[in-house]
Design an enzyme around this catalytic site. Structure first.
Site, PDB file in Angstrom:
ATOM      1  NE  ARG A  57      -3.391   2.881   0.581  1.00  0.00           N
ATOM      2  CZ  ARG A  57      -4.467   3.212   1.287  1.00  0.00           C
ATOM      3  NH1 ARG A  57      -5.083   2.307   2.008  1.00  0.00           N
ATOM      4  NH2 ARG A  57      -4.932   4.441   1.259  1.00  0.00           N
ATOM      5  NE  ARG A  75      -7.845   3.645  -1.598  1.00  0.00           N
ATOM      6  CZ  ARG A  75      -8.669   4.506  -1.059  1.00  0.00           C
ATOM      7  NH1 ARG A  75      -9.304   4.202   0.024  1.00  0.00           N
ATOM      8  NH2 ARG A  75      -8.870   5.667  -1.577  1.00  0.00           N
ATOM      9  CG  ASP A  92     -10.814   1.957   6.402  1.00  0.00           C
ATOM     10  OD1 ASP A  92      -9.689   2.466   6.534  1.00  0.00           O
ATOM     11  OD2 ASP A  92     -11.574   2.225   5.454  1.00  0.00           O
TER      12      ASP A  92
END
Length: 160
Positions: A83, A92, A97
């Site tokens: 990433r 991405r 999250d």
């Protein structure tokens, strides 16, 4: 604890799903054992629908460390799998999250729980409702099922 996984670039992997599976495979090594997970969902990229389609899902994870340590572990997994942070909402490889950590409500410069926009996103609430339909948002008090039905972002999201 609830973790959302997503991405729309495969990086060094054969597909976005393969990359997401590789991320999940690293969770136990980070002392984040996965106890349940959703199927992978697909949705158009936002805000630029001409970008590659996204894959998203949810993992229910058992954690013994605190929320900040969990977030740090998720960021390490992202970095280990390639990433690179760029512009907000840019394509991405991997996005992990932390959506919720039990019923905790946290507002610090580096961590907000529950995730401040997750309840608006069908590509988060749909997979969560698949696994835990009766989960209640710690602030809103609404179930994942209800929040999925009322989502306003990613309305084209559906199981892949």
């Amino acid at each position: 604890m609830i973790v959302a996984l997503g991405g729309n670039l495969a990086g060094d992997y054969a597909s976005c799903e393969a990359l997401l599976e590789a991320a999940l495979a690293r969770f136990p090594q980070a002392e984040l054992p996965v106890v349940a997970r959703s199927s992978w969902w697909r949705s158009a990229a936002w805000p630029d629908p001409s970008a590659p389609e996204y894959r998203n899902g949810i993992a229910i994870v058992e954690a013994h460390a605190g929320p900040q340590a969990v977030l740090d572990a998720l960021l390490r997994i992202e970095a280990d799998l390639g990433r690179e942070r760029g512009a907000r909402n840019a394509p991405r490889t991997l996005d992990l999250d932390l959506i919720a950590y039990g019923r905790q409500v946290i507002r610090t410069p580096g961590l907000t729980l529950p995730h401040p926009r997750a309840h608006e996103r069908l590509f988060v609430m749909g997979p969560l409702a698949e696994v835990l339909p009766d989960w209640r948002h710690p602030v809103l008090g609404r179930t994942a099922r209800d929040l999925a039905a009322e989502a306003v972002v990613g309305l084209d999201a559906r199981p892949a």
